[in-house]
Write a protein that holds these residues in place. Sequence first.
Motif, PDB file in Angstrom:
ATOM      1  N   PRO A   1       0.574  -0.836  -0.222  1.00  0.00           N
ATOM      2  CA  PRO A   1      -0.114  -0.120   0.149  1.00  0.00           C
ATOM      3  C   PRO A   1       0.789   1.273   0.238  1.00  0.00           C
ATOM      4  O   PRO A   1      -0.016   2.441  -0.798  1.00  0.00           O
ATOM      5  CB  PRO A   1      -0.721   0.099   1.356  1.00  0.00           C
ATOM      6  N   ARG A   2       2.049   1.909   0.948  1.00  0.00           N
ATOM      7  CA  ARG A   2       2.933   2.628   0.743  1.00  0.00           C
ATOM      8  C   ARG A   2       3.591   2.064  -0.094  1.00  0.00           C
ATOM      9  O   ARG A   2       4.365   3.159  -0.910  1.00  0.00           O
ATOM     10  CB  ARG A   2       3.256   2.531   2.045  1.00  0.00           C
ATOM     11  N   GLY A   3       5.063   1.342  -0.280  1.00  0.00           N
ATOM     12  CA  GLY A   3       6.004   0.723  -1.061  1.00  0.00           C
ATOM     13  C   GLY A   3       5.597   1.831  -2.400  1.00  0.00           C
ATOM     14  O   GLY A   3       6.339   2.250  -3.272  1.00  0.00           O
ATOM     15  N   TYR A   4       4.329   0.775  -3.607  1.00  0.00           N
ATOM     16  CA  TYR A   4       4.045   0.903  -4.448  1.00  0.00           C
ATOM     17  C   TYR A   4       3.775   2.110  -5.115  1.00  0.00           C
ATOM     18  O   TYR A   4       5.020   2.413  -6.017  1.00  0.00           O
ATOM     19  CB  TYR A   4       3.296  -0.004  -5.177  1.00  0.00           C
ATOM     20  N   PRO A   5       3.615   3.463  -4.642  1.00  0.00           N
ATOM     21  CA  PRO A   5       2.402   3.332  -3.652  1.00  0.00           C
ATOM     22  C   PRO A   5       1.446   2.600  -4.537  1.00  0.00           C
ATOM     23  O   PRO A   5       0.953   2.593  -5.568  1.00  0.00           O
ATOM     24  CB  PRO A   5       1.997   4.468  -3.545  1.00  0.00           C
ATOM     25  N   GLY A   6       0.731   1.896  -3.888  1.00  0.00           N
ATOM     26  CA  GLY A   6      -1.638   1.347  -4.080  1.00  0.00           C
ATOM     27  C   GLY A   6      -1.040   0.401  -3.951  1.00  0.00           C
ATOM     28  O   GLY A   6      -2.337  -0.100  -5.272  1.00  0.00           O
ATOM     29  N   MET A   7      -0.279  -0.786  -3.509  1.00  0.00           N
ATOM     30  CA  MET A   7      -0.382  -2.327  -3.845  1.00  0.00           C
ATOM     31  C   MET A   7      -0.933  -2.859  -5.079  1.00  0.00           C
ATOM     32  O   MET A   7      -1.880  -2.662  -5.290  1.00  0.00           O
ATOM     33  CB  MET A   7      -0.922  -2.041  -2.642  1.00  0.00           C
TER      34      MET A   7
ATOM     35  N   TYR B   1      -2.548  14.034  -3.051  1.00  0.00           N
ATOM     36  CA  TYR B   1      -2.765  13.089  -2.557  1.00  0.00           C
ATOM     37  C   TYR B   1      -2.539  12.133  -2.564  1.00  0.00           C
ATOM     38  O   TYR B   1      -2.412  10.656  -1.403  1.00  0.00           O
ATOM     39  CB  TYR B   1      -4.077  12.449  -3.668  1.00  0.00           C
ATOM     40  N   ALA B   2      -0.869  12.065  -2.925  1.00  0.00           N
ATOM     41  CA  ALA B   2       0.429  10.425  -2.531  1.00  0.00           C
ATOM     42  C   ALA B   2       0.298  10.929  -1.006  1.00  0.00           C
ATOM     43  O   ALA B   2       1.234   9.927  -0.627  1.00  0.00           O
ATOM     44  CB  ALA B   2       0.813  10.959  -3.296  1.00  0.00           C
ATOM     45  N   PHE B   3       0.946  12.377  -1.073  1.00  0.00           N
ATOM     46  CA  PHE B   3       0.626  12.549   0.462  1.00  0.00           C
ATOM     47  C   PHE B   3       0.110  12.270   1.693  1.00  0.00           C
ATOM     48  O   PHE B   3       0.358  11.103   3.056  1.00  0.00           O
ATOM     49  CB  PHE B   3       0.939  13.941   0.989  1.00  0.00           C
ATOM     50  N   LEU B   4      -1.188  12.628   1.537  1.00  0.00           N
ATOM     51  CA  LEU B   4      -1.979  11.940   2.256  1.00  0.00           C
ATOM     52  C   LEU B   4      -2.600  10.389   3.040  1.00  0.00           C
ATOM     53  O   LEU B   4      -2.723   9.745   3.671  1.00  0.00           O
ATOM     54  CB  LEU B   4      -3.456  12.854   1.671  1.00  0.00           C
ATOM     55  N   HIS B   5      -1.617   9.719   0.939  1.00  0.00           N
ATOM     56  CA  HIS B   5      -2.185   7.957   1.289  1.00  0.00           C
ATOM     57  C   HIS B   5      -1.066   7.222   2.009  1.00  0.00           C
ATOM     58  O   HIS B   5      -2.060   6.613   3.178  1.00  0.00           O
ATOM     59  CB  HIS B   5      -2.122   7.838  -0.720  1.00  0.00           C
ATOM     60  N   GLN B   6       0.093   8.291   1.763  1.00  0.00           N
ATOM     61  CA  GLN B   6       1.431   7.850   2.219  1.00  0.00           C
ATOM     62  C   GLN B   6       0.962   7.898   3.744  1.00  0.00           C
ATOM     63  O   GLN B   6       1.627   7.103   4.827  1.00  0.00           O
ATOM     64  CB  GLN B   6       2.437   8.411   1.855  1.00  0.00           C
ATOM     65  N   GLN B   7       0.245   8.890   4.512  1.00  0.00           N
ATOM     66  CA  GLN B   7       0.357   9.610   5.822  1.00  0.00           C
ATOM     67  C   GLN B   7      -0.552   8.164   6.726  1.00  0.00           C
ATOM     68  O   GLN B   7      -0.505   8.047   7.908  1.00  0.00           O
ATOM     69  CB  GLN B   7       0.249  11.263   6.097  1.00  0.00           C
ATOM     70  N   HIS B   8      -1.273   7.874   5.420  1.00  0.00           N
ATOM     71  CA  HIS B   8      -2.803   7.437   6.695  1.00  0.00           C
ATOM     72  C   HIS B   8      -3.771   6.205   6.379  1.00  0.00           C
ATOM     73  O   HIS B   8      -4.526   5.637   7.022  1.00  0.00           O
ATOM     74  CB  HIS B   8      -4.114   7.955   6.152  1.00  0.00           C
TER      75      HIS B   8
END
Length: 580
Positions: free
Chosen positions: A446-452, A547-554
């Motif tokens: 989820p975080r690494g690709y990001p988005g699995m 949004y990438a930041f929001l995704h990565q943080q949460h």
Amino acid sequence: MSFTPAPWPRRLRSQDWYGGNSRDTIYHRGWLKNQGYPHDLFDGRPIIGILNTWSDLTPCNGHLRELAEKVKAGVWEAGGFPVEVPVFSASENTFRPSAMMFRNLAALAIEETIRGQPMDGAVLLVGCDKTTPSLMMAAASCDIPSIVVTGGPMLNGWFRGERIGSGTHLWKFSEAVKAGEMSQDDFLEAEASMSRSSGTCNTMGTASTMASMAEALGMAMSGNAAIPAVDSRRRVMAQMSGRRIVQMVKDDLKPSDIMTRDAFENAIRVNGAIGGSTNAVVHLLAMAGRVGVDITLDDWDRCGRDVATIVNLMPSGQYLMEEFFYAGGLPVVIKRLAEAGQLHKGALTVSGQTIWDEVKGVMNHNEDVIRPVDNPLTAQGGIAVLKGNLAPNGAVLKPSAASPHLLVHRGRAVVFEDIDDYKARINDEALDIDETCVMVLKNCGPRGYPGMAEVGNMGLPPKVLRRGITDMVRISDARMSGTAYGTVVLHTAPEAAAGGPLAVVRNGDMIDMDVPNRRLHLDIPDAELAARLAAWQPLPDQPTSGYAFLHQQHVMGADTGADMDFLRGCRGNAVGKDSH
């Protein structure tokens, strides 16, 4: 499960916009009248939002505008007021870096679309993989009466007399080209045979699986999942669902009444019986988190372990969704599970009846497509949840799509640090790898690709393919397409980008996998593993905005559904303050 309908008539939430003669009411009502709606339509009847994920860039859903018209007809017939609302469409085959990265964003946007506007009920018009869970998550977080209508699968593909399964044959033919068994020209010719009608994947991929999950949860009308997109009965289903949602609003039959623990356990067992996608794991975990039902990976293993896969569909079996529908579709599967004592018969559905009442009279019209429980495709289907020092929080594998001889395996790790490393090295003839090795792919969670992303079913090296080998053990923190197959361990948690043990696997390490005993073990001393984890450093170049930041943080781990931590739970549908 007993359900007591709410009294009718009563005041609905849409009347906060359209009921009465205040300045604000006239403002809202007057603007909508510019579409030609007569005054008596604002008399307090249910206003139904048709949440449409149609998009030219979501080809699986390209026919949903036609279905929306049938839903509208049903709503009008039942005395409701339909309003079609375009919503975020997370297309699996166009969004980069991964549609999964945007599932939660879609759910957030749609949740606020529902809550912030005058809807008393919702028809979730979906199809493509992530559109179904994103809209169901949104509806669950608002908890207004909602019903799922899927677009239906494509017709069978055919190429030179062979059934062609969406995705499944893409992977198969791609590997055949790499092995020198198929020409590029033949591959291009086959492309024209893969998608020969509107609709979602014609295999038991993620789209068909999630349509089945919606039906098994009780959130769609019985028989919805398998009707082909171009079959006239798909349009009838849409119209009947439009009728039904109006009565659901009158009765106040909500997702929280339907999506109970019993319903989720039913869905997990149905997933095993149909040979459903591993993606159902993260989606159902996320949906359960929205309605406050505590479903875990352990429940997936417990409920699915002894369920036989009885649906003989690709990628696990032989047939496609068209034959599944002709055989009787999901109601036959649900009936067989219930008769085997593997279903909560009293679970409530959108019909207002129990799931058993919906299916008890159905018949199976093809025993090879939907097999008897005593002659299954795989005796133990379901989703195997593996744990051990390599996956402390769990990893998943689909036994019905795996090679039996690899389910207990020990092999040398060949490690790819990320998808770019894999792509750069996999075709190298000098790569030190053979079929006994274990391919390990990191930083695709989820975080690494990001988005699995769906990259866990790594293609095998050409030099291995040329020897006639078609499967190897593969381990990653990624997902794989529901149309894919192989002995592939996915969703390894914690993921590499979060500092999970996967991050510190090295070339040459020995890995033990024992699926029957649910074990996944990195064979190094505990002290060595601890030292490697202590020395681990997070990935550089993390997003700092957008949004990438929001995704990565949460974003949370795959083992809990990869939802955003601040989006779990139900926030209800209370009407906000006046906007003017």
